[in-house]
Motif scaffolding. Structure first.
Motif, PDB file in Angstrom:
ATOM      1  N   ALA A 121       0.986  -1.160  -0.006  1.00 32.35           N
ATOM      2  CA  ALA A 121      -0.037   0.080   0.125  1.00 32.35           C
ATOM      3  C   ALA A 121       0.696   1.155   0.048  1.00 32.35           C
ATOM      4  CB  ALA A 121      -0.957   0.068   1.236  1.00 32.35           C
ATOM      5  N   PHE A 122       1.842   1.240   0.814  1.00 31.83           N
ATOM      6  CA  PHE A 122       2.795   2.251   0.838  1.00 31.83           C
ATOM      7  C   PHE A 122       3.400   2.549  -0.764  1.00 31.83           C
ATOM      8  CE2 PHE A 122       7.461   2.995   1.053  1.00 31.83           C
ATOM      9  CZ  PHE A 122       7.402   4.570   1.196  1.00 31.83           C
ATOM     10  N   LEU A 123       4.125   1.485  -1.044  1.00 25.90           N
ATOM     11  CA  LEU A 123       4.667   1.619  -2.524  1.00 25.90           C
ATOM     12  C   LEU A 123       3.889   2.212  -3.335  1.00 25.90           C
ATOM     13  CD1 LEU A 123       6.503  -1.637  -2.658  1.00 25.90           C
ATOM     14  CD2 LEU A 123       7.648   0.767  -2.052  1.00 25.90           C
ATOM     15  N   CYS A 124       2.572   1.828  -3.570  1.00 25.43           N
ATOM     16  CA  CYS A 124       1.620   2.118  -4.515  1.00 25.43           C
ATOM     17  C   CYS A 124       1.183   3.626  -4.314  1.00 25.43           C
ATOM     18  CB  CYS A 124       0.342   1.303  -4.514  1.00 25.43           C
ATOM     19  SG  CYS A 124       0.629  -0.276  -5.136  1.00 25.43           S
ATOM     20  N   ALA A 125       0.988   4.000  -2.904  1.00 26.85           N
ATOM     21  CA  ALA A 125       0.469   5.308  -2.846  1.00 26.85           C
ATOM     22  C   ALA A 125       1.661   6.427  -3.039  1.00 26.85           C
ATOM     23  CB  ALA A 125       0.020   5.389  -1.386  1.00 26.85           C
ATOM     24  N   GLN A 126       2.937   6.106  -2.569  1.00 27.53           N
ATOM     25  CA  GLN A 126       4.198   7.012  -2.771  1.00 27.53           C
ATOM     26  C   GLN A 126       4.066   7.149  -4.297  1.00 27.53           C
ATOM     27  OE1 GLN A 126       8.241   5.759  -2.097  1.00 27.53           O
ATOM     28  NE2 GLN A 126       8.088   7.448  -0.446  1.00 27.53           N
ATOM     29  N   LYS A 130       3.642  10.898  -6.447  1.00 27.78           N
ATOM     30  CA  LYS A 130       4.561  11.631  -7.239  1.00 27.78           C
ATOM     31  C   LYS A 130       4.016  11.845  -8.557  1.00 27.78           C
ATOM     32  CE  LYS A 130       8.357   9.543  -4.841  1.00 27.78           C
ATOM     33  NZ  LYS A 130       9.690   8.373  -5.033  1.00 27.78           N
ATOM     34  N   ARG A 131       3.014  10.780  -9.368  1.00 28.43           N
ATOM     35  CA  ARG A 131       2.706  11.268 -10.538  1.00 28.43           C
ATOM     36  C   ARG A 131       1.758  12.332 -10.382  1.00 28.43           C
ATOM     37  NH1 ARG A 131       4.005   6.275 -14.489  1.00 28.43           N
ATOM     38  NH2 ARG A 131       5.597   5.166 -13.042  1.00 28.43           N
ATOM     39  N   PHE A 132       0.729  12.235  -9.672  1.00 33.07           N
ATOM     40  CA  PHE A 132      -0.339  13.421  -9.647  1.00 33.07           C
ATOM     41  C   PHE A 132       0.281  14.549  -9.586  1.00 33.07           C
ATOM     42  CE2 PHE A 132      -3.119  10.724  -6.454  1.00 33.07           C
ATOM     43  CZ  PHE A 132      -3.761   9.909  -7.511  1.00 33.07           C
ATOM     44  N   ARG A 133       1.516  14.732  -8.846  1.00 25.14           N
ATOM     45  CA  ARG A 133       2.316  15.994  -8.558  1.00 25.14           C
ATOM     46  C   ARG A 133       2.803  16.373  -9.987  1.00 25.14           C
ATOM     47  NH1 ARG A 133       5.985  16.473  -3.391  1.00 25.14           N
ATOM     48  NH2 ARG A 133       6.311  18.239  -4.292  1.00 25.14           N
ATOM     49  N   ARG A 134       3.403  15.332 -10.934  1.00 27.65           N
ATOM     50  CA  ARG A 134       3.998  15.611 -12.234  1.00 27.65           C
ATOM     51  C   ARG A 134       2.910  16.043 -13.193  1.00 27.65           C
ATOM     52  NH1 ARG A 134       7.627  11.072 -11.190  1.00 27.65           N
ATOM     53  NH2 ARG A 134       6.395   9.691 -12.451  1.00 27.65           N
ATOM     54  N   GLN A 135       1.935  15.382 -13.055  1.00 25.19           N
ATOM     55  CA  GLN A 135       0.600  15.765 -14.076  1.00 25.19           C
ATOM     56  C   GLN A 135      -0.036  17.028 -13.955  1.00 25.19           C
ATOM     57  OE1 GLN A 135      -1.055  11.133 -14.249  1.00 25.19           O
ATOM     58  NE2 GLN A 135      -2.463  12.680 -13.275  1.00 25.19           N
ATOM     59  N   SER A 142     -11.191  16.328 -12.453  1.00 23.14           N
ATOM     60  CA  SER A 142     -11.574  16.354 -11.060  1.00 23.14           C
ATOM     61  C   SER A 142     -11.172  17.641 -10.325  1.00 23.14           C
ATOM     62  CB  SER A 142     -10.715  15.037 -10.503  1.00 23.14           C
ATOM     63  OG  SER A 142     -11.001  14.988  -9.011  1.00 23.14           O
ATOM     64  N   ARG A 143     -11.722  17.830  -9.313  1.00 26.70           N
ATOM     65  CA  ARG A 143     -11.527  18.865  -8.479  1.00 26.70           C
ATOM     66  C   ARG A 143     -10.283  18.570  -7.749  1.00 26.70           C
ATOM     67  NH1 ARG A 143     -16.564  20.477  -5.178  1.00 26.70           N
ATOM     68  NH2 ARG A 143     -15.334  22.520  -4.541  1.00 26.70           N
ATOM     69  N   ALA A 144      -9.800  17.468  -7.566  1.00 29.12           N
ATOM     70  CA  ALA A 144      -8.460  17.228  -6.615  1.00 29.12           C
ATOM     71  C   ALA A 144      -7.572  16.877  -7.656  1.00 29.12           C
ATOM     72  CB  ALA A 144      -8.840  15.686  -5.865  1.00 29.12           C
ATOM     73  N   LEU A 145      -6.189  16.994  -7.219  1.00 30.07           N
ATOM     74  CA  LEU A 145      -5.103  16.560  -7.919  1.00 30.07           C
ATOM     75  C   LEU A 145      -5.061  15.135  -8.095  1.00 30.07           C
ATOM     76  CD1 LEU A 145      -2.182  17.954  -9.143  1.00 30.07           C
ATOM     77  CD2 LEU A 145      -1.457  17.216  -7.048  1.00 30.07           C
ATOM     78  N   GLY A 146      -5.545  14.324  -7.072  1.00 31.38           N
ATOM     79  CA  GLY A 146      -5.591  13.014  -7.271  1.00 31.38           C
ATOM     80  C   GLY A 146      -6.181  12.394  -6.184  1.00 31.38           C
ATOM     81  N   GLN A 182      -2.730  14.072   6.195  1.00 30.99           N
ATOM     82  CA  GLN A 182      -2.540  15.402   6.696  1.00 30.99           C
ATOM     83  C   GLN A 182      -1.354  16.274   6.024  1.00 30.99           C
ATOM     84  OE1 GLN A 182       0.523  14.826  10.103  1.00 30.99           O
ATOM     85  NE2 GLN A 182      -1.335  15.679  11.542  1.00 30.99           N
ATOM     86  N   GLU A 183      -0.478  15.102   5.276  1.00 29.83           N
ATOM     87  CA  GLU A 183       0.716  15.840   4.737  1.00 29.83           C
ATOM     88  C   GLU A 183       0.399  16.236   3.247  1.00 29.83           C
ATOM     89  OE1 GLU A 183       5.191  14.528   3.580  1.00 29.83           O
ATOM     90  OE2 GLU A 183       4.085  13.264   5.077  1.00 29.83           O
ATOM     91  N   LEU A 184      -0.570  15.726   2.513  1.00 28.14           N
ATOM     92  CA  LEU A 184      -0.639  15.960   1.386  1.00 28.14           C
ATOM     93  C   LEU A 184      -1.962  16.821   0.954  1.00 28.14           C
ATOM     94  CD1 LEU A 184       0.540  12.480  -0.134  1.00 28.14           C
ATOM     95  CD2 LEU A 184       1.776  14.495  -0.034  1.00 28.14           C
TER      96      LEU A 184
END
Length: 268
Positions: A121-126, A130-135, A142-146, A182-184
């Motif tokens: 779960a951690f590996l997929c989420a991380q 990262k890809r959300f931010r690049r896109q 969507s209203r969200a980045l991801g 919390q972080e993102l």
């Protein structure tokens, strides 16, 4: 809710060849999303889910991968890029059980579940964050980045004798989800979880497949019935949609009230 509430979006669903993951992949496709159908060992089942989506004029591709391995995780999202031009939603659903009493549980059995259910779960989420931010933000999608949606369990809250590895993994996923959220959140990445209770899936067939087993299980469910995979899938569609845009860092329990400790209904 609009049947096409995920129109134009791209999703990766891990462990999508059977059970809850399959139901989520099918529901996402019905709601308009293009779906990467991840499977690990059962290639034919993964292809069958993909064929079912394609047969209904949806978009899907089947991709083999062990989510506890970083290279396989990257391959999943590379497939989303290659076939659909990117990714908007991750459903981290892949998981396993290796049950044993605590004093008999082997290190191998412990690691098998922790590696897949928590580290996977951690590996997929991380990787997807990262890809959300690049896109970048695409408001027409969507209203969200991801969106990241973890499939946990009522056992992120309820201790489960004989399943210490599974309960520890699901409890860990809960805190991973909340810490990520919390972080993102200020980057418009929405992170949430669904915690299913007793759901009719192949992995727990022995617990509901006979009348006697079903009666015993229902005693733990205040609502009086065992859940269907569609109960979880429809909740996932809503959580991933813009209708839930203000839902961040939350676990939605889809459990018929199992997490309410029904043994205490009459004073304990």
């Amino acid at each position: 809710m609009n049947q096409k509430s995920l129109a134009g979006q791209r999703a990766v669903v891990t462990g999508a060849s059977s059970g809850i993951g399959k139901a989520i992949a099918l529901a996402f496709a019905e709601a308009g999303a293009a779906v990467v159908v991840n499977h690990h060992s059962d290639a034919e089942a993964g292809k069958a889910v993909t064929a079912e989506i394609l047969g209904k004029e949806g978009r899907a591709v089947s991709v083999r991968g062990d989510v506890s391995k970083p290279r396989d995780v990257q391959k999943l999202f590379d497939a989303a890029d290659a076939h659909f031009g990117g990714v908007d939603i991750l459903v981290a659903n892949a998981g396993a059980q290796a049950d044993a009493p605590f004093l008999e549980m082997t290190l191998e059995g412990w690691r098998k579940v922790i590696d897949l259910d928590l580290t996977g779960a951690f590996l997929c989420a991380q990787e997807v964050a990262k890809r959300f931010r690049r896109q970048g933000l695409e408001p027409n999608r969507s209203r969200a980045l991801g969106k990241v949606l973890f499939v946990t369990s009522v056992h992120q809250r309820i201790p489960w004798a004989g399943h210490a590895n599974y309960a520890a993994a699901k409890g860990g996923v809960r805190m991973l989800m909340e810490t990520m959220a919390q972080e993102l959140a200020d980057q418009k990445i929405r992170v949430n979880a669904i915690a299913p209770g007793a759901i009719k899936t192949p992995i727990n067939k022995a617990a509901w497949d006979t009348p006697a087993a079903a009666r015993k299980l229902v005693k733990l469910i205040p609502y009086g019935r065992i859940g269907e995979v569609e109960d979880v899938a429809q909740s996932a569609v809503w959580l991933a949609s813009d209708a839930a845009d203000y839902v961040v860092g939350t676990t939605l329990f889809v459990d018929g009230g199992m997490s309410l400790y029904p043994d205490f209904r009459e004073g304990g």
